[in-house]
Design a protein around this motif. Structure first.
Motif, mmCIF file in Angstrom:
data_model
loop_
_atom_site.group_PDB
_atom_site.id
_atom_site.type_symbol
_atom_site.label_atom_id
_atom_site.label_comp_id
_atom_site.label_asym_id
_atom_site.label_seq_id
_atom_site.Cartn_x
_atom_site.Cartn_y
_atom_site.Cartn_z
ATOM 1 N N LYS A 1 -12.010 51.962 -67.997
ATOM 2 C CA LYS A 1 -11.169 50.813 -67.684
ATOM 3 C C LYS A 1 -10.753 50.146 -68.984
ATOM 4 N N TYR B 1 -12.742 45.807 -56.505
ATOM 5 C CA TYR B 1 -12.005 44.570 -56.794
ATOM 6 C C TYR B 1 -11.022 44.785 -57.933
ATOM 7 N N VAL B 2 -11.392 45.605 -58.905
ATOM 8 C CA VAL B 2 -10.415 45.990 -59.927
ATOM 9 C C VAL B 2 -10.166 47.499 -59.812
ATOM 10 N N ASN B 3 -8.971 47.881 -60.198
ATOM 11 C CA ASN B 3 -8.603 49.289 -60.085
ATOM 12 C C ASN B 3 -9.220 50.119 -61.204
ATOM 13 N N LYS C 1 -15.706 49.669 -48.032
ATOM 14 C CA LYS C 1 -16.127 48.291 -48.323
ATOM 15 C C LYS C 1 -17.097 47.748 -47.275
ATOM 16 N N TYR D 1 -17.735 29.019 -50.703
ATOM 17 C CA TYR D 1 -16.921 27.925 -50.163
ATOM 18 C C TYR D 1 -17.820 26.715 -49.994
ATOM 19 N N ILE E 1 -11.887 34.450 -54.124
ATOM 20 C CA ILE E 1 -10.984 35.532 -53.733
ATOM 21 C C ILE E 1 -11.676 36.882 -53.931
ATOM 22 N N GLU E 2 -12.554 36.945 -54.937
ATOM 23 C CA GLU E 2 -13.303 38.177 -55.188
ATOM 24 C C GLU E 2 -14.236 38.471 -54.005
ATOM 25 N N LEU F 1 -11.963 39.736 -51.076
ATOM 26 C CA LEU F 1 -11.326 41.041 -51.213
ATOM 27 C C LEU F 1 -12.318 42.171 -51.447
ATOM 28 N N THR G 1 -8.137 43.538 -46.463
ATOM 29 C CA THR G 1 -7.078 44.016 -47.347
ATOM 30 C C THR G 1 -6.232 42.835 -47.801
ATOM 31 N N ALA H 1 -2.239 42.068 -55.678
ATOM 32 C CA ALA H 1 -2.626 43.406 -56.116
ATOM 33 C C ALA H 1 -2.576 43.519 -57.638
ATOM 34 N N ARG I 1 -3.741 41.660 -59.911
ATOM 35 C CA ARG I 1 -4.983 41.301 -60.609
ATOM 36 C C ARG I 1 -5.807 42.531 -60.987
ATOM 37 N N GLN I 2 -5.607 43.604 -60.189
ATOM 38 C CA GLN I 2 -6.432 44.788 -60.378
ATOM 39 C C GLN I 2 -6.000 45.570 -61.605
#
Lengths: 309, 242
Positions: A10, A51-53, A74, A87, B87-88, B91, B96, B239, B241-242
């Motif tokens: 990454k 969460y990240v690609n 997931k 929250y 948000i993490e 998601l 989705t 999307a 952010r990824q």
């Protein structure tokens, strides 16, 4: 379900956060993910949870690729992100119910699962409060509870014990250990005794590269090939003991311990042990062997060795 | 659908927990009530002086109130989630981007729907005052809802590109001023191809078209495409952010 990571890379702009790493985690295994800040631990965990690609390489969970099957995978992952976002305006019970329902727990099971998590995470006294009213330790428990609410097969925990007091840390470690028997657990931490106490395997990562992989014991062996013994031998002339210890064929280096005339440090020749020879020597000379302690390299030292260059 | 509904429910609940909902409903009813029944728009144009059993004054006031209130409603939707990192949390669960965006959108539209529902007594009162064109009134409610939905889409997108709620509010409000207000009054002065594009983007023409009681597909398509486009852009921005 197992996790298999293959050649994972990454990049953030010119910076390589994770550089071509590969490893596997088997079911029933607790993997401790160690490394200095910015080593790539969190990024790797974020990629496992999709969460990240992923830039290059792939992550397989139970044989399915996270790149193509993220949506269905997931549901099997429980994740406690770094900094434990929550929250704050929600009540604990509502929040756990909300998380359960997002993870596809059926409506009829939600109350039971919520109660179970409240019990397991020791939240019973606080359960009617809003999350914002809780102390940091209790928030951390809520974070753990939401990660486990759907009884996932895989648990990814980013610094699970941060902010807890020593008693809570012990409790949470026990909890993770118990869970780890049936699940696949990856946890990251800065706290070295923690990995020793909880993890079956340790993975040290530095600047995006894996620098060590193994149990605490194998890491020690790797870090220091030689055995070091601390011995105390009484009823003899320290000078004579010293020279005889040095002449042992297994000992490479003998050190006197300052201000302790009868204590010595013996460094053995690589892959040899001096324990028996020291004992024999004492028997021959009628000396009293009052201490024989193998000195272990501390995990801290290994960590520093591997990550400070 | 379950997931979308779960998110929408949670969001609606947090509107009511954080007082936003009460402020919105209170202000909406006070403004529209006062201007519709007592003061009117400009001297003596309240409902009793007009001599017509319709809700023109109400819809006009509601239009203005929504221009201000929708940005306030949408500003925190995604900006806050980004700021606090929740948000993490969302998601990485079985959610989705699309479900998240649709859930939030649905919550806002429902919130506006609730506000409009509270004005039903106006409608009921009107029906006792004279001959009412029910079609027109139903259509003007529909027009308000569609206009709001499109504006909410814009607000949701603004909220997705920043983690600062104030910035999200200002972007939405600014775009609202242009498309809902400024263009409405400049229509006559714009000409040429640029002018016709801007005139097409004038929310008020399309709103007015429906509110008059004619369900012209042209106007429906306009609002639905704005909604579709903004929600799509919001997903893209998530999307990224990824």
């Amino acid at each position: 379900m197992d996790i298999r990571i293959e050649n994972l890379t990454k990049r953030y702009g010119p910076q390589t956060a994770v550089n071509n790493i590969s490893f596997e985690v088997k079911p029933g295994e607790i993997l401790g993910f160690l490394g200095p800040n910015g080593a790539g631990k969190t990024t790797t965990m974020k990629m496992i949870t999709s969460y990240v690609n992923i830039d290059e390489g792939n992550i397989f969970i139970g044989g399915k690729s996270i790149a193509t099957d993220a949506a269905s995978l997931k549901k099997h992952i429980g994740y406690l992100p770094e900094h434990n976002p929550l929250y704050l305006e929600m009540a604990i019970m509502d929040y756990l119910g909300f998380c359960a329902s997002l993870q596809g727990v059926s409506k009829s099971e939600i109350p039971a699962r919520t109660r179970e998590m409240i019990r397991v995470c020791g939240l019973n006294q606080e359960k009617h409060k809003r999350i914002g009213e809780l102390s940091k330790g209790y928030r951390q428990r809520v974070g753990l509870a939401q990660a486990m609410i759907h009884d996932p097969e895989i648990l990814i925990l980013d610094e699970p014990t941060s902010g807890l007091d020593p008693n809570q840390i012990v409790e949470i470690r026990e909890l993770i250990k118990t869970l780890g028997r049936q699940k696949t657990v990856v946890l990251s931490t800065h706290i070295l005794p923690e990995v020793e106490a909880t993890c079956d395997r340790i993975l040290i990562i530095n600047k995006g590269n894996i620098v060590a992989d193994g149990t605490a014991n194998t890491l020690r062996k790797q870090a220091k090939g030689q055995e070091v013994l601390q011995v105390t031998i009484e009823d003899g002339d320290p000078q004579e003991i010293y020279s005889k210890l040095q002449s042992l064929y297994t000992s490479q280096l003998v050190d006197l311990v300052p201000e302790q005339p009868h204590q010595f440090l013996i460094e053995s020749v690589t892959e040899m042990s001096s324990k028996r020879e020291v004992f024999k020597l004492c028997v021959q000379n009628n000396w009293v062997l009052s201490e024989l302690t193998p000195l272990e390299t501390k995990l801290e030292d290994i960590f520093r060795d591997l990550t400070l260059n | 659908m379950d997931v979308i509904w779960t998110i929408a429910k949670k969001e609606l609940r947090s509107f009511f927990d954080s007082l936003i909902a009460y402020i919105l409903l209170g202000a909406f009813l006070i403004f529209t009530g006062f201007l519709t029944w007592i003061y009117g728009l400009g001297g003596g144009s309240d409902i009793f002086m007009r001599g017509q059993a319709d809700l023109r004054v109400f819809t006009e006031v509601a239009y203005w109130v929504l221009v201000v209130f929708i940005p306030a409603l949408t500003m925190r939707l995604l900006a806050e989630e980004r700021k606090t990192g929740t948000i993490e949390l969302l998601l990485t669960k079985a959610v989705t981007n699309r479900q998240l965006v649709l859930g939030k959108f649905l919550a806002c539209v429902l919130m506006i729907g609730i506000a409009l529902l509270f004005t039903l007594p106006y409608y009921i009162t009107i029906t006792t005052l004279g001959d009412v064109d029910h079609g027109v009134i139903i259509c003007s409610y529909l027009a308000l809802l569609l206009m709001s939905a499109a504006y909410i889409g814009i607000g949701l997108f603004a909220s997705s590109i920043t983690d600062n709620q104030i910035v999200a509010f200002l972007i939405t409000f600014f775009l609202g001023l242009i498309f809902l207000v400024v263009l409405r009054f400049t229509t006559a002065t714009l000409s040429g191809s640029m002018g016709s594009i801007l005139n097409y983007l004038n929310f008020h023409t399309h709103y007015e078209g429906i509110a008059r009681g004619v369900l012209d597909t042209k106007n429906l398509i306009f609002f639905f495409s704005i909604i579709f486009l903004t929600l799509q852009l919001t997903q893209l921005s998530l999307a990224k952010r990824q």
